[in-house]
Every structure is written in C-alpha cells, then in structure tokens.
Design an enzyme around this catalytic site. Structure first.
Site, PDB file in Angstrom:
ATOM      1  N   GLU A 124      -4.270   4.225   6.444  1.00  0.00           N
ATOM      2  CA  GLU A 124      -4.079   4.029   5.007  1.00  0.00           C
ATOM      3  C   GLU A 124      -4.680   5.212   4.238  1.00  0.00           C
ATOM      4  OE1 GLU A 124      -4.880   0.031   3.308  1.00  0.00           O
ATOM      5  OE2 GLU A 124      -6.191   1.086   1.909  1.00  0.00           O
ATOM      6  N   SER A 145     -10.734   0.249   3.912  1.00  0.00           N
ATOM      7  CA  SER A 145      -9.897   0.005   5.100  1.00  0.00           C
ATOM      8  C   SER A 145      -9.278   1.322   5.543  1.00  0.00           C
ATOM      9  CB  SER A 145      -8.782  -0.978   4.773  1.00  0.00           C
ATOM     10  OG  SER A 145      -9.313  -2.142   4.211  1.00  0.00           O
ATOM     11  N   ARG A 161       0.832  -1.213   0.000  1.00  0.00           N
ATOM     12  CA  ARG A 161       0.000   0.000   0.000  1.00  0.00           C
ATOM     13  C   ARG A 161       0.864   1.261   0.000  1.00  0.00           C
ATOM     14  NH1 ARG A 161      -2.773  -3.807  -0.728  1.00  0.00           N
ATOM     15  NH2 ARG A 161      -4.675  -4.389   0.369  1.00  0.00           N
TER      16      ARG A 161
HETATM   17  P1  FAD Z   1      -8.713   9.479  -4.307  1.00  0.00           P
HETATM   18  O1  FAD Z   1      -9.355   9.138  -3.011  1.00  0.00           O
HETATM   19  O2  FAD Z   1      -9.369  10.484  -5.158  1.00  0.00           O
HETATM   20  O3  FAD Z   1      -7.207   9.920  -4.045  1.00  0.00           O
HETATM   21  C1  FAD Z   1      -6.385   9.134  -3.203  1.00  0.00           C
HETATM   22  C2  FAD Z   1      -4.981   9.728  -3.207  1.00  0.00           C
HETATM   23  O4  FAD Z   1      -4.410   9.587  -4.499  1.00  0.00           O
HETATM   24  C3  FAD Z   1      -4.952  11.216  -2.902  1.00  0.00           C
HETATM   25  O5  FAD Z   1      -3.770  11.515  -2.197  1.00  0.00           O
HETATM   26  C4  FAD Z   1      -4.920  11.857  -4.273  1.00  0.00           C
HETATM   27  O6  FAD Z   1      -4.343  13.145  -4.304  1.00  0.00           O
HETATM   28  C5  FAD Z   1      -4.068  10.856  -5.031  1.00  0.00           C
HETATM   29  N1  FAD Z   1      -4.396  10.854  -6.451  1.00  0.00           N
HETATM   30  C6  FAD Z   1      -5.564  10.482  -7.025  1.00  0.00           C
HETATM   31  N2  FAD Z   1      -5.476  10.588  -8.356  1.00  0.00           N
HETATM   32  C7  FAD Z   1      -4.238  11.066  -8.628  1.00  0.00           C
HETATM   33  C8  FAD Z   1      -3.555  11.419  -9.825  1.00  0.00           C
HETATM   34  N3  FAD Z   1      -4.115  11.301 -11.021  1.00  0.00           N
HETATM   35  N4  FAD Z   1      -2.285  11.893  -9.711  1.00  0.00           N
HETATM   36  C9  FAD Z   1      -1.687  12.031  -8.518  1.00  0.00           C
HETATM   37  N5  FAD Z   1      -2.280  11.714  -7.350  1.00  0.00           N
HETATM   38  C10 FAD Z   1      -3.543  11.225  -7.410  1.00  0.00           C
HETATM   39  N6  FAD Z   1      -8.016   0.021  -1.800  1.00  0.00           N
HETATM   40  C11 FAD Z   1      -7.265  -1.087  -2.051  1.00  0.00           C
HETATM   41  O7  FAD Z   1      -6.057  -0.994  -2.234  1.00  0.00           O
HETATM   42  N7  FAD Z   1      -7.841  -2.322  -2.089  1.00  0.00           N
HETATM   43  C12 FAD Z   1      -9.157  -2.513  -1.906  1.00  0.00           C
HETATM   44  O8  FAD Z   1      -9.633  -3.642  -1.965  1.00  0.00           O
HETATM   45  C13 FAD Z   1      -9.978  -1.366  -1.625  1.00  0.00           C
HETATM   46  N8  FAD Z   1     -11.286  -1.496  -1.374  1.00  0.00           N
HETATM   47  C14 FAD Z   1     -12.043  -0.395  -1.083  1.00  0.00           C
HETATM   48  C15 FAD Z   1     -13.412  -0.579  -0.812  1.00  0.00           C
HETATM   49  C16 FAD Z   1     -14.204   0.528  -0.523  1.00  0.00           C
HETATM   50  C17 FAD Z   1     -15.667   0.323  -0.236  1.00  0.00           C
HETATM   51  C18 FAD Z   1     -13.643   1.822  -0.533  1.00  0.00           C
HETATM   52  C19 FAD Z   1     -14.506   3.020  -0.274  1.00  0.00           C
HETATM   53  C20 FAD Z   1     -12.295   2.006  -0.774  1.00  0.00           C
HETATM   54  C21 FAD Z   1     -11.479   0.890  -1.056  1.00  0.00           C
HETATM   55  N9  FAD Z   1     -10.105   1.015  -1.316  1.00  0.00           N
HETATM   56  C22 FAD Z   1      -9.346  -0.096  -1.586  1.00  0.00           C
HETATM   57  C23 FAD Z   1      -9.455   2.335  -1.256  1.00  0.00           C
HETATM   58  C24 FAD Z   1      -9.560   3.128  -2.585  1.00  0.00           C
HETATM   59  O9  FAD Z   1     -10.631   2.686  -3.367  1.00  0.00           O
HETATM   60  C25 FAD Z   1      -8.283   3.015  -3.412  1.00  0.00           C
HETATM   61  O10 FAD Z   1      -7.193   3.502  -2.685  1.00  0.00           O
HETATM   62  C26 FAD Z   1      -8.397   3.772  -4.744  1.00  0.00           C
HETATM   63  O11 FAD Z   1      -7.266   3.534  -5.547  1.00  0.00           O
HETATM   64  C27 FAD Z   1      -8.574   5.280  -4.550  1.00  0.00           C
HETATM   65  O12 FAD Z   1      -8.889   5.848  -5.815  1.00  0.00           O
HETATM   66  P2  FAD Z   1      -9.529   7.280  -5.930  1.00  0.00           P
HETATM   67  O13 FAD Z   1      -9.527   7.643  -7.349  1.00  0.00           O
HETATM   68  O14 FAD Z   1     -10.838   7.298  -5.238  1.00  0.00           O
HETATM   69  O15 FAD Z   1      -8.467   8.140  -5.136  1.00  0.00           O
HETATM   70  P1  NAP Z   2     -10.044 -11.002   4.715  1.00  0.00           P
HETATM   71  O1  NAP Z   2     -10.189 -11.851   3.511  1.00  0.00           O
HETATM   72  O2  NAP Z   2     -10.997 -11.142   5.842  1.00  0.00           O
HETATM   73  O3  NAP Z   2      -8.560 -11.182   5.279  1.00  0.00           O
HETATM   74  C1  NAP Z   2      -8.116 -10.446   6.422  1.00  0.00           C
HETATM   75  C2  NAP Z   2      -6.692 -10.023   6.196  1.00  0.00           C
HETATM   76  O4  NAP Z   2      -5.855 -11.163   6.120  1.00  0.00           O
HETATM   77  C3  NAP Z   2      -6.614  -9.290   4.907  1.00  0.00           C
HETATM   78  O5  NAP Z   2      -6.353  -7.979   5.253  1.00  0.00           O
HETATM   79  C4  NAP Z   2      -5.515  -9.945   4.107  1.00  0.00           C
HETATM   80  O6  NAP Z   2      -4.415  -9.075   3.874  1.00  0.00           O
HETATM   81  C5  NAP Z   2      -5.039 -11.106   4.963  1.00  0.00           C
HETATM   82  N1  NAP Z   2      -5.185 -12.378   4.225  1.00  0.00           N
HETATM   83  C6  NAP Z   2      -6.291 -13.138   4.110  1.00  0.00           C
HETATM   84  N2  NAP Z   2      -6.036 -14.253   3.388  1.00  0.00           N
HETATM   85  C7  NAP Z   2      -4.744 -14.175   3.028  1.00  0.00           C
HETATM   86  C8  NAP Z   2      -3.880 -15.018   2.282  1.00  0.00           C
HETATM   87  N3  NAP Z   2      -4.306 -16.177   1.752  1.00  0.00           N
HETATM   88  N4  NAP Z   2      -2.604 -14.626   2.105  1.00  0.00           N
HETATM   89  C9  NAP Z   2      -2.165 -13.473   2.626  1.00  0.00           C
HETATM   90  N5  NAP Z   2      -2.929 -12.630   3.345  1.00  0.00           N
HETATM   91  C10 NAP Z   2      -4.190 -12.980   3.554  1.00  0.00           C
HETATM   92  O7  NAP Z   2     -10.016  -9.454   4.281  1.00  0.00           O
HETATM   93  P2  NAP Z   2     -11.203  -8.503   3.829  1.00  0.00           P
HETATM   94  O8  NAP Z   2     -11.229  -7.363   4.746  1.00  0.00           O
HETATM   95  O9  NAP Z   2     -12.443  -9.280   3.561  1.00  0.00           O
HETATM   96  O10 NAP Z   2     -10.636  -7.955   2.441  1.00  0.00           O
HETATM   97  C11 NAP Z   2     -10.477  -8.820   1.349  1.00  0.00           C
HETATM   98  C12 NAP Z   2      -9.432  -8.268   0.416  1.00  0.00           C
HETATM   99  O11 NAP Z   2      -9.855  -6.993  -0.096  1.00  0.00           O
HETATM  100  C13 NAP Z   2      -8.087  -8.027   1.100  1.00  0.00           C
HETATM  101  O12 NAP Z   2      -7.067  -8.339   0.197  1.00  0.00           O
HETATM  102  C14 NAP Z   2      -8.101  -6.538   1.411  1.00  0.00           C
HETATM  103  O13 NAP Z   2      -6.811  -5.980   1.387  1.00  0.00           O
HETATM  104  C15 NAP Z   2      -8.947  -5.971   0.286  1.00  0.00           C
HETATM  105  N6  NAP Z   2      -9.672  -4.783   0.732  1.00  0.00           N
HETATM  106  C16 NAP Z   2      -8.978  -3.622   0.865  1.00  0.00           C
HETATM  107  C17 NAP Z   2      -9.623  -2.456   1.253  1.00  0.00           C
HETATM  108  C18 NAP Z   2      -8.876  -1.160   1.324  1.00  0.00           C
HETATM  109  O14 NAP Z   2      -9.514  -0.120   1.451  1.00  0.00           O
HETATM  110  N7  NAP Z   2      -7.572  -1.169   1.260  1.00  0.00           N
HETATM  111  C19 NAP Z   2     -10.980  -2.479   1.536  1.00  0.00           C
HETATM  112  C20 NAP Z   2     -11.638  -3.689   1.431  1.00  0.00           C
HETATM  113  C21 NAP Z   2     -10.981  -4.839   1.018  1.00  0.00           C
HETATM  114  P3  NAP Z   2      -4.345  -8.047   2.637  1.00  0.00           P
HETATM  115  O15 NAP Z   2      -5.223  -6.900   3.028  1.00  0.00           O
HETATM  116  O16 NAP Z   2      -2.936  -7.657   2.572  1.00  0.00           O
HETATM  117  O17 NAP Z   2      -4.820  -8.744   1.406  1.00  0.00           O
END
Ligand code: FAD
Ligand code: NAP
Length: 337
Positions: free
Chosen positions: A333, A237, A163
């Site tokens: 995050e 998250s 991340r």
């Molecule tokens: P924004 O929120 O608009 O911006 C985020 C950051 O990126 C800010 O600092 C912004 O300035 C910068 N930025 C955006 N666009 C640019 C650009 N073109 N140039 C330079 N900087 C830029 N994230 C995960 O990694 N995995 C997931 O599974 C995941 N699941 C999610 C589920 C939900 C329900 C929600 C609400 C969020 C989730 N996220 C997840 C977080 C989020 O969706 C990601 O981080 C996504 O990439 C953000 O995109 P955005 O366009 O909305 O960014």
């Molecule tokens: P989950 O499946 O309940 O798992 C809990 C945590 O354990 C996760 O955070 C994941 O890490 C880790 N994990 C589970 N299985 C794994 C495996 N086989 N090997 C390595 N790590 C493992 O998690 P969840 O909350 O339902 O989310 C599912 C996936 O969507 C995850 O990958 C999570 O990162 C992603 N997600 C991200 C966001 C966001 O905003 N960043 C929001 C929703 C979901 P990792 O997170 O590193 O995968």
C-alpha cells in the site's frame, strides 16, 4: 520561492528514513504555482510530500521534493442537509476532522487520527472503520504539470477504489493536488458497524453516540493499537488487504477455519492481510532495525537506523512467504520511492 539543495528528508517521512533530496522546496501559497511550473522543466522528477506517512524512501531522491503546506479551509456552499467545505491540500487531515466535528458536520469522524495531509487523502482513498473518504469528496482540484493548468475532477472522475484512485494510476506524478471539496452532513448518520467502535463506545459508557464520541472512540482504539510514528518509525499498514474470489476463500477456510475475511462484493472477500502475515509467523519479527510490529503484523517498523531497502526487502520476504503458504499475493500500500 527558495529551492534548497541536498536536504535530508528524515523529518519529512514517518518511517524516519535519513535519505537526501537533491532539491527541496515548501509550497505554501497558490501564487507559487506559476513559479513552480516555470521551473518544472528543470526537475523532470517531482515528488510531492504531505505528512510523509505513506512513503518508504529507499534511495536518495534526484529531483525536486515539494513539501505541501498550502493551508486554508472555507465553507463554499450549504443546503438544508449538507455543507461543502473546501480544504487546501496542506491542512493536517486530523485537524480537518476535528474542525468538522466542532461545527457539528458529520462524515469524517470514523477517519479520525489518520496521519498526513488533506492532499494525500484522495490519492489512496483513505479509509478506516467502515468509511472511505470517497464517500465525502465532491471535487479534487489539482495543478497538471504537463498541461500547465488547474484541473477539477468531480468524485465520479476520480476512479476511487479500495485504497486506489486515478491519482495513483493515470495521473500518478502528473499533478499536484491543491484542494479538496468535501460534502459533509448537517444531519449526520453515524456508522458504528465496526465491532471495535461499538465495544469502545460501551467501554466509554456512551449509549447515544454522536460524531464527537465516535471520533473519541476511534482515537482511543487507534492509540491503543497502532504504533505512534513519533515513537517508532512506520507508515501504517504496509500492505493492502487482498481481495480474493469467494471460492478461494472457502477453500482456505477449510484449512484455516480462523481466517479473517469480510465480503467486499457478491463474489469476493477482503482478507485481513494482518492475519495472513501473523499466521505466516512474522508478527514481532526483527532483522537488524527493520521489523514487523508486535501488536499489528500489517505494520512494518523501523526500530531506529534501518534503511529503506532493509524494510523493502523485509516486505518482499513477507510477500513470498504469504504467497507460498496461502497462494495470495500481497500488494504494497505504501508508495516506494
Ligand atoms: P505522503 O506520505 O506525504 O504522500 C503519499 C502519496 O501521496 C505520495 O505518493 C505523494 O506524492 C502523494 N501526495 C501527497 N500529497 C499530494 C498532493 N498534494 N498532490 C499530489 N500527490 C500527493 N491510511 C488509511 O487509509 N487509513 C488509515 O487508517 C491509516 N492509518 C495510518 C496509521 C499510521 C500510524 C500511519 C503512519 C499511516 C496510516 N495511514 C492510513 C496511511 C497514511 O496516513 C495515509 O495514506 C495518508 O493519507 C498519507 O498522507 P500524507 O500526507 O502523509 O501523504
Ligand atoms: P481490524 O479492526 O483488526 O480489522 C482487520 C481487517 O478486517 C481490517 O483490515 C478491515 O478491513 C477488516 N474488517 C474488520 N471489521 C470489518 C467490518 N465490520 N466490515 C468490513 N471489514 C472489516 O483492523 P485494524 O488493523 O485494527 O484497523 C482498523 C481500521 O483502521 C481498518 O479500517 C484499517 O483499514 C484502518 N487502518 C488503516 C491503516 C493504513 O495504513 N491503511 C493503518 C491502521 C488502520 P479494512 O482495512 O478494509 O477496513
């Protein structure tokens, strides 16, 4: 290009915070770069917004908010094994995933339904279900505000981590990402190592998975588990999963046999932050309109009318409480503005 003044950002962030920006514009044409850079000196502080799904607005923004809507997808190269797809930063991430799947190009399917735009994907190296976008990125192209020129960073220059990337570190607030080149596979190798995907495929009666059915499985899991920002404000998250030393994990395991962790290196374990927060008693907690989601403790929510500071203060209380109980310091995050 039109610069609007005193614009509410409520429609532009998935937490639904009603915070104003002194100046606001939409970027949807590469020609606008020259115009933007010629007026850059007037706005020392520039905020780039894609889908607003990874930001928490805690105060009015003094500066220029640039909403990135620069769209376009082009096939730029091809080999027997791969395609190179250039995607402009304002494309919706999930639409891009669906486009790749419709063409039979593999790699993005585990990242289905992540909200936001393509330009933000490299920023925090988005990841889900065992795949990180760094595995697919060939190059990121960005406009550098201070150098007044485009820069192109190859994958190895992006300093991708868990991340994390150079765009969150050395290049933070210095660039506007304009496009990303992805290398996708014509002969996809599926990644179904995450237990939840296998279980979902079984539930769907799928015995020979494809990129489409893996994507369908991910969409089904996510829809059942995660709060839709259209229904309840959130940014996914709120905290990263902390990576701790194996010795510390083993010691915690003595006390908490159910602790959830996965190896993330030879000597390190990635601990599920959601589990720590839930054990510390926060799941479903509500103070005013700010709260912790009742199905996934890693997600902080705005039940309606919470301020960014209320959510931020809640996150601080959670950090303190988890640190007190487990000796682990959670890191946010979500980007705090
Ligand atoms: P924004 O929120 O608009 O911006 C985020 C950051 O990126 C800010 O600092 C912004 O300035 C910068 N930025 C955006 N666009 C640019 C650009 N073109 N140039 C330079 N900087 C830029 N994230 C995960 O990694 N995995 C997931 O599974 C995941 N699941 C999610 C589920 C939900 C329900 C929600 C609400 C969020 C989730 N996220 C997840 C977080 C989020 O969706 C990601 O981080 C996504 O990439 C953000 O995109 P955005 O366009 O909305 O960014
Ligand atoms: P989950 O499946 O309940 O798992 C809990 C945590 O354990 C996760 O955070 C994941 O890490 C880790 N994990 C589970 N299985 C794994 C495996 N086989 N090997 C390595 N790590 C493992 O998690 P969840 O909350 O339902 O989310 C599912 C996936 O969507 C995850 O990958 C999570 O990162 C992603 N997600 C991200 C966001 C966001 O905003 N960043 C929001 C929703 C979901 P990792 O997170 O590193 O995968």
């Amino acid at each position: 290009m039109t610069i609007l003044q005193n614009v509410s950002l409520r429609p532009y962030n998935t937490f639904g915070m009603d915070v104003a920006a002194t100046h606001f514009t939409v970027f949807n044409d590469l020609q606008q770069i020259q115009e933007l850079s010629s007026m850059a000196w007037m706005y020392p502080k520039k905020y780039i917004v894609g889908g607003g799904s990874n930001i928490l607005l805690t105060q009015p923004l003094e500066g220029l908010v640039i909403k990135n809507e620069w769209k376009g997808i082009a096939l730029v190269d091809e080999s027997d094994e791969h395609v190179w797809l250039q995607v402009n930063a304002g494309e919706i991430w999930h639409d891009t995933v669906l486009y790749a799947i419709s063409k039979g190009w593999g790699g993005m399917e585990n990242l289905s339904l992540i909200p936001g735009c393509v330009g933000a994907a490299p920023m925090q190296n988005i990841g889900a279900y065992g795949v990180e976008v760094k595995e697919l990125i060939d190059e990121v192209v960005a406009w550098h505000w201070e150098e007044n020129r485009f820069i192109a960073l190859k994958n190895e220059d992006c300093q991708f981590g868990y991340r994390d990337s150079i765009f969150k570190q050395a290049l933070k607030e210095k660039v506007l990402i304009t496009s990303v080149v992805f290398r996708l596979s014509k002969k996809p190798k599926l990644n179904t190592t995450y237990g939840a995907i296998q279980q979902q495929l079984e539930k769907m009666g799928v015995h020979k998975p494809t990129i489409k059915t893996v994507s369908d499985a991910v969409i089904a899991i996510r829809t059942s588990k995660l709060p839709n920002p259209k229904d309840i404000g959130n940014a996914g998250s709120f905290f990263k999963n902390p990576v701790i030393h194996k010795a510390q994990f083993l010691s915690l395991q003595q006390q908490y046999p159910a602790i959830v962790g996965h190896a993330s290196g030879d000597d390190t374990i990635k601990v599920a932050a959601g589990w720590l927060i839930e054990q510390a008693g926060w799941k479903g907690y509500k103070k005013g309109a700010a709260g912790v989601h009742d199905k996934q403790a890693l997600v902080l929510v705005n039940h309606g009318g919470a301020s960014g500071m209320e959510v931020y203060d809640l996150s601080s209380d959670i950090i303190t409480s988890v640190h007190y109980q487990f000796g682990i310091m959670l890191e946010r995050e979500v980007q705090i503005w």
